[in-house]
Design an enzyme around this catalytic site. Structure first.
Site, PDB file in Angstrom:
ATOM      1  N   GLU A   1       0.800  -1.233   0.000  1.00 51.29           N
ATOM      2  CA  GLU A   1       0.000   0.000   0.000  1.00 51.29           C
ATOM      3  C   GLU A   1       0.832   1.282   0.000  1.00 51.29           C
ATOM      4  O   GLU A   1       0.644   2.162   0.828  1.00 51.29           O
ATOM      5  CB  GLU A   1      -0.946   0.023   1.218  1.00 51.29           C
ATOM      6  N   VAL A   2       1.760   1.365  -0.936  1.00 50.91           N
ATOM      7  CA  VAL A   2       2.496   2.625  -1.081  1.00 50.91           C
ATOM      8  C   VAL A   2       2.257   3.233  -2.456  1.00 50.91           C
ATOM      9  O   VAL A   2       2.893   4.208  -2.837  1.00 50.91           O
ATOM     10  CB  VAL A   2       4.015   2.447  -0.831  1.00 50.91           C
TER      11      VAL A   2
END
Length: 425
Positions: free
Chosen positions: A148-149
């Site tokens: 989740e970047v």
């Protein structure tokens, strides 16, 4: 292929929402083993008993060190390998929401991602990993989350000309929860990782928590298709490159979002997916085996409705959540929005100004009282069932999201009816 290629089958327990009581996990572990799990991927987040400068990370309902040790010991007894998961970049809201750590955000208004350029950020992640490792003995694997970047990075994290030695130290995990997963695309991705020097890769599928941010029931068919696609990927890849698969079961999409399907609600889905992986596919015979293990006489995979009750731990939670999810809102709406006496003579306008027809309200008052009493009884049963599995804060959150809006509307109508009848008398 299934036994060799995906010989490690880890069940992911996402504990950042609705963390089960340690006593419930003790009941579930033997079932997971019987269904074909070989290990657990434990994402503690704020339920880990962090100490010292990390103590602010603990949620009020965190596990005690004794509870963690008990779960680990029970997992060992069942022959389940434990892999702890600590986020190291994205999914860091549970850390970066605290004022003590907010200065370590990569972007000030975005508490999801850590700034990796700060020495203090690296020290923080190291301290978290040290504390988690100290409670886990004999670890073979440790999952360092770099998920989740995407909101921050437009370029790839890793390129093939990397000379850091990383490929010799780690095994990447490829995540995909879709029912129509692109098999060819995944096979190419695995080849790319091999060319970059990674000798092994893992897959990550989903048995729940991937089809709707506020989903309350699990559509088994979606998750079964996802796993059957992963089996095709395994069948099209060299067996020696596949280390294992993690079956993810997200409890929230992120630390700030609402709860999605509760663990007991999704156990039939987990059972179907584990058995499909263990047997290299899904058939009528495997379905019968799943039903036997769960104590269910008929397991639906293509609808949300399973007609039988089940005897697995927490099966009464599934039964009652199904009842509430299917019928609570619709039955209340039927009375308040489709009953002609309510919409015609007992509207919010009439109730507010006390313009009430003395006879007509008696036409629907018994229905309203009986409906309220029925749902209050169901909700009481559900609350008692959930107390065996969850802490009070989880029960309160689930009820406020899924029960209170409809029940309070109905209660208000019954209260207004009582008031109107008393005034009339």
């Amino acid at each position: 292929m299934a036994a060799g290629g995906l010989r490690r089958r880890l069940v992911h327990l996402d504990l950042k929402g609705a963390p089960p009581r340690a006593s419930y996990l003790a009941e579930v572990l033997p079932l997971l083993r019987a269904l074909g799990a070989t290990g657990l991927l434990l994402e503690y987040e704020d339920t880990f008993p962090y100490a010292g400068p990390l103590a602010p990370l603990r949620a009020p309902h965190h596990y005690s060190p004794g509870e963690v040790r008990a779960v680990l010991s029970q997992a060992r007894e069942q022959g389940l390998e434990v892999v702890p998961l600590v986020q190291a970049f994205g999914h860091m809201e549970f850390v970066l929401k605290h004022k003590e750590f907010a200065h370590l955000r990569e972007v000030k208004v975005f508490p999801n991602a850590l700034n990796p350029h700060k020495e203090e950020s690296r020290a923080l992640v190291k301290a978290m990993i040290d504390q988690v490792m100290a409670l886990h003995e004999d670890l073979k694997w440790f999952h360092i989350g770099c998920d989740e970047v995407g909101l921050l990075l437009s370029q790839e994290l890793f390129s093939c000309n990397d000379e850091s030695g990383v490929p010799q130290l780690v095994q990447p995990m490829i995540w995909d929860y879709t029912a129509d997963l692109d098999v060819e695309d995944k096979v190419h991705l695995i080849e790319k990782y091999r060319r970059c020097g990674f000798s092994k890769v893992w897959f990550a599928s989903a048995f729940k928590g991937a089809t709707g941010v506020n989903q309350s029931l699990t559509l088994i068919g979606h998750h079964l298709k996802n796993h059957l696609q992963w089996l095709k990927v395994a069948g099209s890849s060299p067996a020696d490159v596949l280390e294992g698969i993690a079956l993810t079961g997200w409890q929230r999409y992120d630390h700030f979002s609402v709860l999605c399907e509760l663990l007991p609600v999704a156990i039939p889905s987990l059972a179907v997916c584990l058995q499909a992986l263990k047997n290299g596919g899904y058939s009528e015979k495997i379905k019968e085996n799943v039903e036997k293990l769960l104590g269910m006489s008929n397991l639906e995979t293509d609808t949300f409705m399973s007609t039988s009750l089940g005897t697995f731990p927490g099966s009464n939670v599934l039964t009652l959540v199904t009842q509430v999810s299917f019928y609570l809102t619709s039955s209340v709406d039927d009375l308040l929005e489709r009953n002609r006496y309510v919409t015609g003579w007992f509207s919010p306008y009439h109730r507010k100004r006390n313009i009430i027809h003395p006879i007509i309200m008696h036409h629907f008052q018994p229905d309203a009282v009986s409906l309220l009493s029925k749902w209050n009884a169901v909700v009481q049963d559900l609350q008692a069932a959930m107390e065996q599995v969850f802490h009070r804060c989880t029960i309160e959150e689930w009820m406020e999201e899924n029960v209170h809006p409809s029940l309070q509307k109905l209660q208000q109508v019954v209260d207004d009816l009582d008031k109107a009848i008393k005034a009339q008398n």
